[in-house]
Design a protein around this motif. Structure first.
Motif, PDB file in Angstrom:
ATOM      1  N   UNK A 118       0.755  -1.066   0.100  1.00  0.00           N
ATOM      2  CA  UNK A 118       0.064  -0.646  -0.053  1.00  0.00           C
ATOM      3  C   UNK A 118       0.418   1.431   0.125  1.00  0.00           C
ATOM      4  N   UNK A 119       0.309   2.045  -0.809  1.00  0.00           N
ATOM      5  CA  UNK A 119       0.857   3.563  -0.419  1.00  0.00           C
ATOM      6  C   UNK A 119       0.280   4.442  -1.026  1.00  0.00           C
ATOM      7  N   UNK A 120       0.364   6.044  -0.667  1.00  0.00           N
ATOM      8  CA  UNK A 120      -0.667   6.755  -0.893  1.00  0.00           C
ATOM      9  C   UNK A 120      -0.376   7.122  -2.398  1.00  0.00           C
ATOM     10  N   UNK A 121      -1.166   6.957  -3.099  1.00  0.00           N
ATOM     11  CA  UNK A 121      -1.262   7.586  -4.730  1.00  0.00           C
ATOM     12  C   UNK A 121      -1.612   6.531  -5.491  1.00  0.00           C
ATOM     13  N   UNK A 122      -1.542   5.054  -4.921  1.00  0.00           N
ATOM     14  CA  UNK A 122      -1.025   3.930  -5.507  1.00  0.00           C
ATOM     15  C   UNK A 122      -3.452   3.782  -5.297  1.00  0.00           C
ATOM     16  N   UNK A 128     -10.660 -15.396  -9.688  1.00  0.00           N
ATOM     17  CA  UNK A 128     -10.006 -13.891 -10.251  1.00  0.00           C
ATOM     18  C   UNK A 128     -10.950 -12.920 -10.687  1.00  0.00           C
ATOM     19  N   UNK A 129     -11.789 -12.410  -9.762  1.00  0.00           N
ATOM     20  CA  UNK A 129     -12.836 -11.320 -10.283  1.00  0.00           C
ATOM     21  C   UNK A 129     -11.742 -10.066  -9.679  1.00  0.00           C
ATOM     22  N   UNK A 130     -12.152  -9.032 -10.358  1.00  0.00           N
ATOM     23  CA  UNK A 130     -11.172  -7.783 -10.045  1.00  0.00           C
ATOM     24  C   UNK A 130     -11.756  -7.507  -8.643  1.00  0.00           C
ATOM     25  N   UNK A 131     -11.217  -6.895  -7.252  1.00  0.00           N
ATOM     26  CA  UNK A 131     -11.886  -6.735  -5.730  1.00  0.00           C
ATOM     27  C   UNK A 131     -11.077  -5.881  -5.734  1.00  0.00           C
ATOM     28  N   UNK A 132     -11.829  -5.422  -4.151  1.00  0.00           N
ATOM     29  CA  UNK A 132     -10.360  -4.229  -3.513  1.00  0.00           C
ATOM     30  C   UNK A 132     -10.134  -4.809  -2.425  1.00  0.00           C
ATOM     31  N   UNK A 133      -9.080  -4.745  -2.031  1.00  0.00           N
ATOM     32  CA  UNK A 133      -8.039  -4.654  -0.726  1.00  0.00           C
ATOM     33  C   UNK A 133      -8.800  -3.751  -0.216  1.00  0.00           C
ATOM     34  N   UNK A 134      -9.735  -3.678   1.387  1.00  0.00           N
ATOM     35  CA  UNK A 134      -9.532  -2.565   2.337  1.00  0.00           C
ATOM     36  C   UNK A 134      -8.760  -2.840   2.769  1.00  0.00           C
ATOM     37  N   UNK A 136      -5.250  -2.697   2.025  1.00  0.00           N
ATOM     38  CA  UNK A 136      -4.227  -1.839   1.367  1.00  0.00           C
ATOM     39  C   UNK A 136      -4.939  -1.118   0.512  1.00  0.00           C
ATOM     40  N   UNK A 137      -6.003  -0.801   0.469  1.00  0.00           N
ATOM     41  CA  UNK A 137      -6.999   0.664   0.195  1.00  0.00           C
ATOM     42  C   UNK A 137      -6.415   0.386  -1.718  1.00  0.00           C
ATOM     43  N   UNK A 138      -6.220  -0.802  -2.423  1.00  0.00           N
ATOM     44  CA  UNK A 138      -5.974  -1.587  -3.370  1.00  0.00           C
ATOM     45  C   UNK A 138      -6.905  -1.578  -4.560  1.00  0.00           C
ATOM     46  N   UNK A 139      -7.130  -1.661  -5.681  1.00  0.00           N
ATOM     47  CA  UNK A 139      -7.890  -2.076  -6.510  1.00  0.00           C
ATOM     48  C   UNK A 139      -7.294  -3.791  -6.699  1.00  0.00           C
ATOM     49  N   UNK A 140      -7.239  -5.003  -6.721  1.00  0.00           N
ATOM     50  CA  UNK A 140      -6.332  -5.792  -6.921  1.00  0.00           C
ATOM     51  C   UNK A 140      -7.385  -6.001  -8.974  1.00  0.00           C
ATOM     52  N   UNK A 141      -5.784  -6.669  -9.492  1.00  0.00           N
ATOM     53  CA  UNK A 141      -6.854  -6.993 -10.687  1.00  0.00           C
ATOM     54  C   UNK A 141      -5.799  -7.786 -11.181  1.00  0.00           C
ATOM     55  N   UNK A 142      -6.358  -8.643 -11.360  1.00  0.00           N
ATOM     56  CA  UNK A 142      -5.936 -10.444 -11.369  1.00  0.00           C
ATOM     57  C   UNK A 142      -5.680 -10.616 -12.881  1.00  0.00           C
ATOM     58  N   UNK A 143      -4.725 -10.821 -14.037  1.00  0.00           N
ATOM     59  CA  UNK A 143      -4.592 -11.385 -15.048  1.00  0.00           C
ATOM     60  C   UNK A 143      -4.801 -12.563 -14.813  1.00  0.00           C
ATOM     61  N   UNK A 144      -5.845 -13.391 -15.931  1.00  0.00           N
ATOM     62  CA  UNK A 144      -5.855 -14.974 -16.417  1.00  0.00           C
ATOM     63  C   UNK A 144      -5.193 -15.576 -17.147  1.00  0.00           C
ATOM     64  N   UNK A 145      -4.951 -16.551 -16.438  1.00  0.00           N
ATOM     65  CA  UNK A 145      -3.751 -17.525 -17.064  1.00  0.00           C
ATOM     66  C   UNK A 145      -4.672 -18.221 -18.566  1.00  0.00           C
ATOM     67  N   UNK A 146      -5.337 -19.598 -18.059  1.00  0.00           N
ATOM     68  CA  UNK A 146      -5.400 -21.239 -18.931  1.00  0.00           C
ATOM     69  C   UNK A 146      -5.881 -19.942 -20.562  1.00  0.00           C
ATOM     70  N   UNK A 147      -5.242 -20.119 -21.631  1.00  0.00           N
ATOM     71  CA  UNK A 147      -5.611 -20.100 -23.053  1.00  0.00           C
ATOM     72  C   UNK A 147      -5.223 -18.134 -22.960  1.00  0.00           C
ATOM     73  N   UNK A 148      -4.712 -17.501 -22.040  1.00  0.00           N
ATOM     74  CA  UNK A 148      -4.694 -16.117 -21.973  1.00  0.00           C
ATOM     75  C   UNK A 148      -3.188 -15.583 -21.652  1.00  0.00           C
ATOM     76  N   UNK A 149      -3.240 -14.298 -20.985  1.00  0.00           N
ATOM     77  CA  UNK A 149      -2.354 -13.584 -20.800  1.00  0.00           C
ATOM     78  C   UNK A 149      -0.652 -14.117 -20.023  1.00  0.00           C
ATOM     79  N   UNK A 150      -1.637 -14.451 -19.169  1.00  0.00           N
ATOM     80  CA  UNK A 150      -0.781 -15.328 -18.076  1.00  0.00           C
ATOM     81  C   UNK A 150       0.813 -16.339 -19.190  1.00  0.00           C
ATOM     82  N   UNK A 151       0.127 -17.632 -19.593  1.00  0.00           N
ATOM     83  CA  UNK A 151       0.069 -18.356 -19.764  1.00  0.00           C
ATOM     84  C   UNK A 151       1.307 -17.336 -21.402  1.00  0.00           C
ATOM     85  N   UNK A 152       0.472 -17.233 -21.509  1.00  0.00           N
ATOM     86  CA  UNK A 152       1.752 -16.962 -22.762  1.00  0.00           C
ATOM     87  C   UNK A 152       2.680 -15.612 -22.730  1.00  0.00           C
ATOM     88  N   UNK A 153       2.462 -15.285 -21.613  1.00  0.00           N
ATOM     89  CA  UNK A 153       3.717 -14.701 -20.820  1.00  0.00           C
ATOM     90  C   UNK A 153       4.904 -15.680 -20.208  1.00  0.00           C
TER      91      UNK A 153
END
Length: 332
Positions: A200-204, A217-223, A225-242
């Motif tokens: 967590x950090x001010x401004x993030x 893998x739902x986009x959710x808020x971490x109360x 850390x006050x961050x919106x967590x944005x998980x990037x999917x795996x199977x057949x998607x970006x993380x697998x390619x990465x």
């Protein structure tokens, strides 16, 4: 004050096909590895722009943070390529941050993490004098453009951090600024290959991480850390390619910039991408990255060159006078 030449890669069509997708992600991985090299080491070999691909295995020393650095570059590049699996998640995250507008954009914060003074910049003229950074506070959002140099200085020098407004005092930790060009509002974003390293950090406001297999893998808020967590999917998607592209580059480096033996890259598509690298080993890394654009997909990129002013802040460090970047394909 000095001038540097900048190449903007303008995307004109979407990416399709396994080899094309792998090649597209290999490009930002190579960029991340190049700029993770120590500046003084690279200088001995002829500066970043002249460093040949075959020199990368000789100069590169694997470290725990390398994959994370390349992940930052790859997420940014995926936004510019309009990768649907990344774009959709980011769009959901920005909605939760109440970012107005629809024209999504990613700005790569131009502060290198391992001592290199090379700036990987963002979109030229994207930020306006009224571009504001949303902090989640009730106060008036600060104007982002005027604080860029202070944020870059705060990254390098702890004693400059108290001069930042309290609401953005930790914004120098941002890897990306995500936002919209039509809404002209942005959020500080941290990108971590390991979700446990999110801080967590001010401004993030947003934390981009790989989805954890077996968990939501739902986009959710971490109360906490006050961050919106944005998980990037795996199977057949970006993380697998990465991770596949990361493995290809690591095997290529281990093979001294030659085509690895089949046992190390048994999949034909992976060997094809490595072959494209091996045939270009005698060329500068940045030229290889540019050359792989058309290999990723014919007509994918066109190159636009410009000059930008850079300003020294001491000890050879450079600060951004403007913002420059790859330019994404416009949605139809």
């Amino acid at each position: 004050m000095s001038q540097v030449n900048v190449r903007s890669e303008i995307q004109e069509s979407p990416i399709s096909g396994e080899v094309a997708a792998l090649t597209a992600v290999v490009r930002p991985i190579l960029m991340g590895l190049l700029y993770s090299l120590k500046g003084d080491v690279v200088k001995e070999a002829g500066e970043y722009e002249n460093l040949k691909l075959k020199m990368l295995p000789r100069l590169y020393r694997p470290g725990d943070g390398d994959c994370g650095i390349c992940y930052e570059y790859a997420v940014h590049d995926a936004m510019l390529r309009r990768d649907a699996t990344v774009l959709e998640r980011v769009e959901d995250a920005l909605k939760k941050c109440k970012v107005p507008g629809e024209e999504l954009e990613s700005l790569l914060f131009g502060v290198e993490k391992k001592g290199a003074s090379q700036l990987i910049a963002t979109a030229e003229n994207t930020l306006t004098d009224d571009s504001r950074i949303l902090t989640g506070k009730r106060s008036q959002p600060p104007k982002l453009k005027g604080y860029l140099n202070q944020l870059a200085a705060a990254f390098r020098r702890e004693n400059t951090r108290p001069s930042l407004p309290t609401s953005i005092n930790g914004l120098w930790k941002a890897d990306l600024f995500l936002g919209t060009t039509d809404g002209d509002r942005w959020v500080g974003t941290t990108v971590k290959i390991n979700s446990s390293q999110l801080e967590a950090a001010n401004g993030l406001r947003v934390g981009v991480v790989p989805a954890i297999q077996g968990k939501s893998d739902k986009v959710r808020k971490d109360e906490r850390k006050n961050l919106i967590i944005c998980p990037i999917p795996y199977d057949g998607a970006f993380m697998e390619i990465f991770y596949s592209a990361w493995g290809i580059v690591q095997q290529f480096i281990q093979a001294d910039a030659q085509l690895p033996k089949e046992v190390f890259l048994p999949q034909a598509s992976h060997r094809q991408v490595a072959k494209e690298l091996a045939t270009r080993r005698d060329f500068p890394v940045l030229d290889v990255i540019e050359a792989l654009g058309p290999v990723s997909q014919p007509g994918l990129l066109r190159t636009q060159e410009s000059s930008q002013s850079m300003k020294a802040i001491g000890r050879g460090d450079l600060l951004l006078e403007g913002l420059i970047s790859p330019v994404p394909r416009k949605s139809s």
